[in-house]
Design an enzyme around this catalytic site. Structure first.
Site, short mmCIF file in Angstrom:
data_model
loop_
_atom_site.label_atom_id
_atom_site.label_comp_id
_atom_site.label_asym_id
_atom_site.label_seq_id
_atom_site.Cartn_x
_atom_site.Cartn_y
_atom_site.Cartn_z
N ASP A 453 -3.36 3.60 -1.25
CA ASP A 453 -2.51 2.44 -1.44
C ASP A 453 -2.45 2.05 -2.92
OD1 ASP A 453 -0.88 0.34 -0.69
OD2 ASP A 453 -2.24 -0.44 0.82
N ASP A 523 6.66 -0.95 4.25
CA ASP A 523 5.79 -1.86 5.01
C ASP A 523 6.58 -2.53 6.13
OD1 ASP A 523 3.24 -1.60 4.23
OD2 ASP A 523 3.17 -3.34 2.92
C1 DGJ Z 1 -0.10 -2.31 2.01
C2 DGJ Z 1 0.17 -1.14 2.92
O1 DGJ Z 1 1.47 -0.70 2.84
C3 DGJ Z 1 -0.20 -1.52 4.34
O2 DGJ Z 1 0.13 -0.48 5.22
C4 DGJ Z 1 -1.66 -1.80 4.37
O3 DGJ Z 1 -2.37 -0.63 4.08
C5 DGJ Z 1 -2.01 -2.91 3.40
N1 DGJ Z 1 -1.50 -2.65 2.08
C6 DGJ Z 1 -3.50 -3.09 3.33
O4 DGJ Z 1 -3.88 -3.99 2.38
#
Ligand code: DGJ
Length: 714
Positions: A453, A523
């Site tokens: 991430d 997301d």
């Molecule tokens: C952003 C990511 O895109 C999510 O899927 C998740 O992993 C969160 N961060 C976790 O903090």
């Protein structure tokens, strides 16, 4: 008139790029393959610089540098060129240039992939002046069009977090259009570093001349379209020229190059089709799977990621219950998301713990290895989330190394999601980041997947590692530092898959994809919005890399309520995954999921390795439809979605594409939620020509109704 001494042909199976070298090097042509390139040059077609430099009479130049004596000018002249056949498909051509007055050498690199009609371009620069020179603007490539074409239509992928990669198309006008991004860590918020450009008139899916370009760089970038009055070589008359210049963003990014040092830019990929945008996407996808996506020939597992099903609140029991649920659905991998680490500063929310990559003993007293074993016992692989480029001030890492973050010494640090970015220009920090991830993998060797991430961008740009006169190197050195870390991990852990997550949709580019197997597309897991996001992303990036997860209802981002079937039908057009807590599902739902997972396993090779055909665009329509066809045309999968129900809507007639007109196909509707089919010919055999000309009437009779059809040669 300048005498042309060499014609340099850089061609693929269906496209030609023709350069001509006299004293300087020109681009004469890029488009449909031609058999006699020298005739183009002899006929004095309109020539434009192959890679222009600022300093002569061209003020719209690509390369701009400053010599140590303050001289701002560069004039590149031809030295030599050479072509080398790397294998049956790839030929590399280099064209060496030198400044007329200074010992500055620029090499233009071209790598042509014959079967995929892709040409990759990049440059390298070095010099032997007494002192450093400064690279002010140093793009990877220039691609120019002279007045052969009257109009240009630019298609781009734009959007913000959770609304990424919307398609837009506009006609270019005289003047400059700049796509860029200055986030530093994110390459694909705002715009994706890629485009399609239709020549003369807007290309459709199946007709028209169209060119695509994509920059392989995961940091700040810039692609400019400068449509101007250019001076063309053959008669000294002013004509309209469109120069497309693509590369690292030069904004506040001057780069000092020491004598003898080699600067190599990232690659820029270009491809051409005379048959519309659909064919162009398919060429790029084929090229990506073969050459520019890690393990593009390996099937991706069906995984369940813990984020939306648990967020930060879990213990071992929650995770084991998720694994049990996934096992019952016959899924293949469980991925533990954020929240598993930090002891002094436990990661129980986004405020603490980033940087302290030790398992949280309270939440997971038996450690990660025990979870890997538990997954294995349930016939699942195990993956884990990391965000190793970042640090929370509430962390042991920050307590020990406050100097490791990107910041300006005299200014307050700006937090974003409570975190700061580590300074990856510093080799010591690179080692720390590498070691953090490597030790997780060494301690638990059964980890098969890392979700990487990256949840913030640069602010107060400054490095306590870089010297005062090289602070502006941070943009370039950060991304190269990141690549160095990835490359070490890939080399030492070749069997561990990596997902480029980056907040969802933030790092989707061919620089990171050389090192990762997939990206987290967005997301936003709302199936309706995902149709649009995945549609746009698929212009340039293949389905095998596009993580698409089924999440809970109502959707956590939009609150939208859509049927489980619709959510599956959308996610099954990419790399299928789940993002929910199975224990919250009813038995009926679990039975549906199990059947859908089994169906996906069967169609997976067609989705992940097949050719994409976009059938009905969701833009401006009440429906959307797409399909994948296997390379040998013996199998296909087609998807149709009702996205907006209005009484009186005409039902979509799904005329398929890409099939063999002479083959007979058995049509089976899969993923049926209540046993009813949406077509009258379910289970029947029809010839390819009927399917492609008459098509299927699909009874999508309400909003979020959807259908998936599996076609197999009978
Ligand atoms: C952003 C990511 O895109 C999510 O899927 C998740 O992993 C969160 N961060 C976790 O903090």
């Amino acid at each position: 008139m300048e005498k042309i001494k060499h014609v340099i042909e850089i061609s693929t199976d269906s496209s030609s790029m023709i350069l001509a070298a006299g004293e300087q090097v020109y681009q004469c042509y890029y488009g449909k393959k031609i058999a006699t390139p020298s005739q183009i040059v002899d006929g004095y077609t309109e020539m434009v610089p192959a890679y222009s430099a600022f300093g002569g009479d061209d003020s719209t130049a690509a390369l701009r540098l400053t010599h140590a004596n303050g001289d701002l000018s560069t004039e590149l002249v031809y030295v030599r060129h050479a072509a080398e056949r790397m294998d049956a498909n790839i030929t590399e051509t280099t064209v060496e240039l030198k400044d007329r007055c200074y010992p500055v050498y620029v090499t233009l690199h071209y790598r042509a992939y014959a079967a995929e009609d892709v040409i990759e371009k990049w440059i390298s620069v070095r010099h032997t002046e007494a002192e450093a020179i400064t690279l002010n603007e140093f793009p990877s490539a220039e691609l120019s069009f002279s007045s052969l074409h009257n109009h240009y239509y630019l298609t781009t992928l734009n959007g913000l977090w959770e609304r990424e990669h919307n398609l837009s198309e506009e006609q270019l006008q005289i003047g400059k259009k700049v796509l860029d991004n200055r986030y530093g860590t994110w390459s694909s918020f705002g715009s994706n570093p890629s485009f399609m450009l239709s020549l003369n008139e807007p290309a459709t899916e199946d007709a028209g001349q169209v060119i695509a370009g994509a920059l392989a760089w995961s940091g700040a970038w810039k692609i400019s379209f400068d449509y101007h009055l250019g001076k063309l070589f053959h008669d000294n008359k002013e004509r309209r020229v469109l120069s497309v210049v693509a590369g690292i963003n030069d904004f506040a990014a001057d780069y000092k190059l020491d004598p003898g040092q080699l600067f190599t830019t990232p690659t820029f990929m270009q491809s051409y089709s005379g048959n519309g945008k659909g064919e162009l996407s398919r060429k790029i996808h084929r090229w990506a799977r073969k050459y520019s996506l890690r393990d593009g020939d390996k099937e991706r597992p069906i995984l369940l990621n813990s984020w939306e099903g648990a967020y930060f609140t879990f213990g071992e029991e929650t995770l084991l219950s998720m694994m049990d649920g996934l096992n019952k659905m016959d899924g293949e991998m469980f991925v533990l998301d954020d929240g598993w680490f930090g002891n002094k500063h436990p990661r129980n929310n986004a405020a603490a713990g980033l940087g302290d990559w030790q398992v949280n003993n309270k939440k997971l007293p038996n450690g990660i290895t025990a979870l890997c074993d538990a997954a294995e016992a349930r016939n699942l692989k195990f993956g884990i989330w990391v965000e190793p480029e970042m640090v929370n001030p509430a962390s042991e890492l920050y307590e020990n190394h406050p100097e490791w973050v990107i910041h300006q010494p005299n200014r307050e640090k700006i937090l974003y999601r409570n975190q700061l970015v580590l300074d990856l220009s510093n080799p010591e920090v690179q080692d720390f980041v590498y070691d953090s991830v490597a030790s997780i993998l060494v301690d638990s060797p059964k980890i098969a997947y890392v979700k990487w991430d990256c949840n913030r961008s640069f602010t107060n740009i400054g490095s306590s590692y870089l010297p005062a006169d090289r602070q502006s190197h941070l943009w370039v050195d950060y991304t190269n530092g990141l690549y160095r870390i990835y490359d070490r991990l890939v080399e030492n852990f070749p069997n561990v898959m990596i997902q480029a997550c980056a907040s969802g949709g933030g790092r989707i580019d061919y620089g990171i994809l050389k090192r990762t197997q997939e990206f987290w597309t967005s997301d936003n897991t709302d199936a309706l919005q995902r149709i649009f996001i995945q549609w746009g992303t698929g212009y340039i990036y293949p389905a095998i890399a596009m993580a698409a997860h089924v999440s809970a209802c109502p959707n956590h981002q939009t609150g939208r309520v859509v049927p489980l079937k619709f959510r599956f039908d959308v996610a099954m057009s990419g790399r299928l995954g789940l993002e929910l807590a199975p224990k919250e599902m009813s038995d009926d739902e679990l039975a549906f999921v199990k059947a859908a997972v089994a169906d996906y396993k069967r169609i997976r090779p067609t989705v992940q390795f097949g050719d994409l055909y976009r059938l009905i665009s969701p833009y401006g329509s009440n429906f959307a439809a797409l399909s994948y066809v296997s390379e040998d045309k013996t199998k296909a999968v087609a998807y149709a979605y009702a996205i907006n129900h209005m009484l009186g809507n005409l039902l979509p007639q799904l005329t398929l594409k890409g099939l063999d007109p002479q083959k007979h196909y058995l049509i089976t509707e899969i993923n049926k939620s209540n046993g009813d089919a949406h077509i009258t010919c379910d289970g029947k055999v029809l010839r390819g020509d009927i399917l492609m000309n008459h098509g299927l009437k699909v009874n999508l009779e309400s909003e979020y109704d959807s259908a998936v059809f599996e076609l197999t040669e009978a």
